[in-house]
Design a protein around this motif. Sequence first.
Motif, PDB file in Angstrom:
ATOM      1  N   GLU A 176       0.828  -1.207   0.000  1.00 62.18           N
ATOM      2  CA  GLU A 176       0.000   0.000   0.000  1.00 62.18           C
ATOM      3  C   GLU A 176       0.865   1.260   0.000  1.00 62.18           C
ATOM      4  O   GLU A 176       0.606   2.214  -0.724  1.00 62.18           O
ATOM      5  CB  GLU A 176      -0.930  -0.021   1.210  1.00 62.18           C
ATOM      6  CG  GLU A 176      -1.956   1.079   1.223  1.00 62.18           C
ATOM      7  CD  GLU A 176      -2.897   0.927   2.406  1.00 62.18           C
ATOM      8  OE1 GLU A 176      -3.010   1.904   3.163  1.00 62.18           O
ATOM      9  OE2 GLU A 176      -3.497  -0.148   2.560  1.00 62.18           O
ATOM     10  N   GLU A 177       1.918   1.253   0.832  1.00 60.79           N
ATOM     11  CA  GLU A 177       2.812   2.410   0.900  1.00 60.79           C
ATOM     12  C   GLU A 177       3.547   2.599  -0.427  1.00 60.79           C
ATOM     13  O   GLU A 177       3.660   3.715  -0.937  1.00 60.79           O
ATOM     14  CB  GLU A 177       3.820   2.266   2.035  1.00 60.79           C
ATOM     15  CG  GLU A 177       4.734   3.476   2.142  1.00 60.79           C
ATOM     16  CD  GLU A 177       5.744   3.383   3.273  1.00 60.79           C
ATOM     17  OE1 GLU A 177       6.612   4.259   3.323  1.00 60.79           O
ATOM     18  OE2 GLU A 177       5.655   2.458   4.092  1.00 60.79           O
ATOM     19  N   SER A 183       1.360   4.081  -2.924  1.00 59.99           N
ATOM     20  CA  SER A 183       1.111   5.502  -2.659  1.00 59.99           C
ATOM     21  C   SER A 183       2.240   6.366  -3.220  1.00 59.99           C
ATOM     22  O   SER A 183       2.011   7.502  -3.614  1.00 59.99           O
ATOM     23  CB  SER A 183       0.924   5.756  -1.159  1.00 59.99           C
ATOM     24  OG  SER A 183       2.153   5.696  -0.470  1.00 59.99           O
ATOM     25  N   TRP A 184       3.461   5.826  -3.264  1.00 58.61           N
ATOM     26  CA  TRP A 184       4.576   6.579  -3.844  1.00 58.61           C
ATOM     27  C   TRP A 184       4.326   6.888  -5.305  1.00 58.61           C
ATOM     28  O   TRP A 184       4.707   7.946  -5.790  1.00 58.61           O
ATOM     29  CB  TRP A 184       5.882   5.813  -3.737  1.00 58.61           C
ATOM     30  CG  TRP A 184       6.354   5.510  -2.363  1.00 58.61           C
ATOM     31  CD1 TRP A 184       5.941   6.078  -1.180  1.00 58.61           C
ATOM     32  CD2 TRP A 184       7.343   4.549  -2.008  1.00 58.61           C
ATOM     33  NE1 TRP A 184       6.613   5.521  -0.122  1.00 58.61           N
ATOM     34  CE2 TRP A 184       7.489   4.578  -0.601  1.00 58.61           C
ATOM     35  CE3 TRP A 184       8.121   3.662  -2.740  1.00 58.61           C
ATOM     36  CZ2 TRP A 184       8.380   3.758   0.067  1.00 58.61           C
ATOM     37  CZ3 TRP A 184       9.012   2.842  -2.058  1.00 58.61           C
ATOM     38  CH2 TRP A 184       9.131   2.901  -0.669  1.00 58.61           C
ATOM     39  N   SER A 185       3.686   5.966  -6.008  1.00 61.53           N
ATOM     40  CA  SER A 185       3.475   6.178  -7.440  1.00 61.53           C
ATOM     41  C   SER A 185       2.520   7.346  -7.706  1.00 61.53           C
ATOM     42  O   SER A 185       2.467   7.863  -8.809  1.00 61.53           O
ATOM     43  CB  SER A 185       2.965   4.902  -8.113  1.00 61.53           C
ATOM     44  OG  SER A 185       1.698   4.544  -7.621  1.00 61.53           O
ATOM     45  N   HIS A 186       1.787   7.763  -6.685  1.00 64.30           N
ATOM     46  CA  HIS A 186       0.850   8.881  -6.825  1.00 64.30           C
ATOM     47  C   HIS A 186       1.318  10.141  -6.108  1.00 64.30           C
ATOM     48  O   HIS A 186       0.718  11.195  -6.259  1.00 64.30           O
ATOM     49  CB  HIS A 186      -0.528   8.499  -6.279  1.00 64.30           C
ATOM     50  CG  HIS A 186      -1.090   7.276  -6.911  1.00 64.30           C
ATOM     51  ND1 HIS A 186      -1.472   7.217  -8.230  1.00 64.30           N
ATOM     52  CD2 HIS A 186      -1.300   6.033  -6.409  1.00 64.30           C
ATOM     53  CE1 HIS A 186      -1.911   6.008  -8.507  1.00 64.30           C
ATOM     54  NE2 HIS A 186      -1.807   5.265  -7.424  1.00 64.30           N
ATOM     55  N   ASN A 187       2.393  10.013  -5.312  1.00 62.94           N
ATOM     56  CA  ASN A 187       2.773  11.137  -4.476  1.00 62.94           C
ATOM     57  C   ASN A 187       4.288  11.183  -4.274  1.00 62.94           C
ATOM     58  O   ASN A 187       4.834  10.489  -3.412  1.00 62.94           O
ATOM     59  CB  ASN A 187       2.045  11.022  -3.128  1.00 62.94           C
ATOM     60  CG  ASN A 187       2.161  12.264  -2.292  1.00 62.94           C
ATOM     61  OD1 ASN A 187       3.161  12.978  -2.350  1.00 62.94           O
ATOM     62  ND2 ASN A 187       1.146  12.521  -1.490  1.00 62.94           N
ATOM     63  N   LYS A 202       5.449  12.114  -0.732  1.00 60.62           N
ATOM     64  CA  LYS A 202       5.366  11.020   0.235  1.00 60.62           C
ATOM     65  C   LYS A 202       6.553  10.075   0.080  1.00 60.62           C
ATOM     66  O   LYS A 202       7.131   9.628   1.071  1.00 60.62           O
ATOM     67  CB  LYS A 202       4.051  10.261   0.065  1.00 60.62           C
ATOM     68  CG  LYS A 202       3.820   9.231   1.128  1.00 60.62           C
ATOM     69  CD  LYS A 202       2.423   8.677   1.086  1.00 60.62           C
ATOM     70  CE  LYS A 202       2.211   7.765   2.278  1.00 60.62           C
ATOM     71  NZ  LYS A 202       0.831   7.404   2.450  1.00 60.62           N
TER      72      LYS A 202
END
Length: 180
Positions: free
Chosen positions: A46-47, A50-54, A57
Amino acid sequence: MRKRQQSQNEETSTVPQAPGGNERPNTCCFCWCCCCSCSCQIPNNEEILSWSHNFDKMMRSTAGRNLFREFLRTEYSEENLLFWLACEDLKNEQNKKLVEEKARTIYEDYISILSPKEVSLDSRVREVINRNLLDPTPHMYEDAQLQIYTLMHRDSFPRFLNSQVFKTLLESTEESTNDS
């Protein structure tokens, strides 16, 4: 003898591999450094997603920065992240003498045209840095740091997301999630 060879073969087959299939002997962690002394953990799927979108982050995550650094190294642009990290370190310094020392080191390592690790900055930012060197402060590289951060975000990050390094990590975490 045969059992010993078989157990040695089993041990070598479990050596972790870095993205690209390179063996990583003596590693126990995500950072690919082979030191076994760091405390970084493999992030969950999940983390990583999330990097691929942010980008922000990912940059706040030690594991994310380590993986991004590995990718930048393959593109011969690791100095951008190293410069950004050095500036972050400088911002946290309070001792005036250490601020001067770190500011000078950053200049020599990343700003000077004589440096093999020179980062790409526009002339306006270079002029400001040259003026600020007369009286260094912890925040003297903020414009340059923002310029390099933006460069990494717009230029390197999209290639990172399509890289084998990132895809391999995603696949390995998906497999471990599915195995659970």
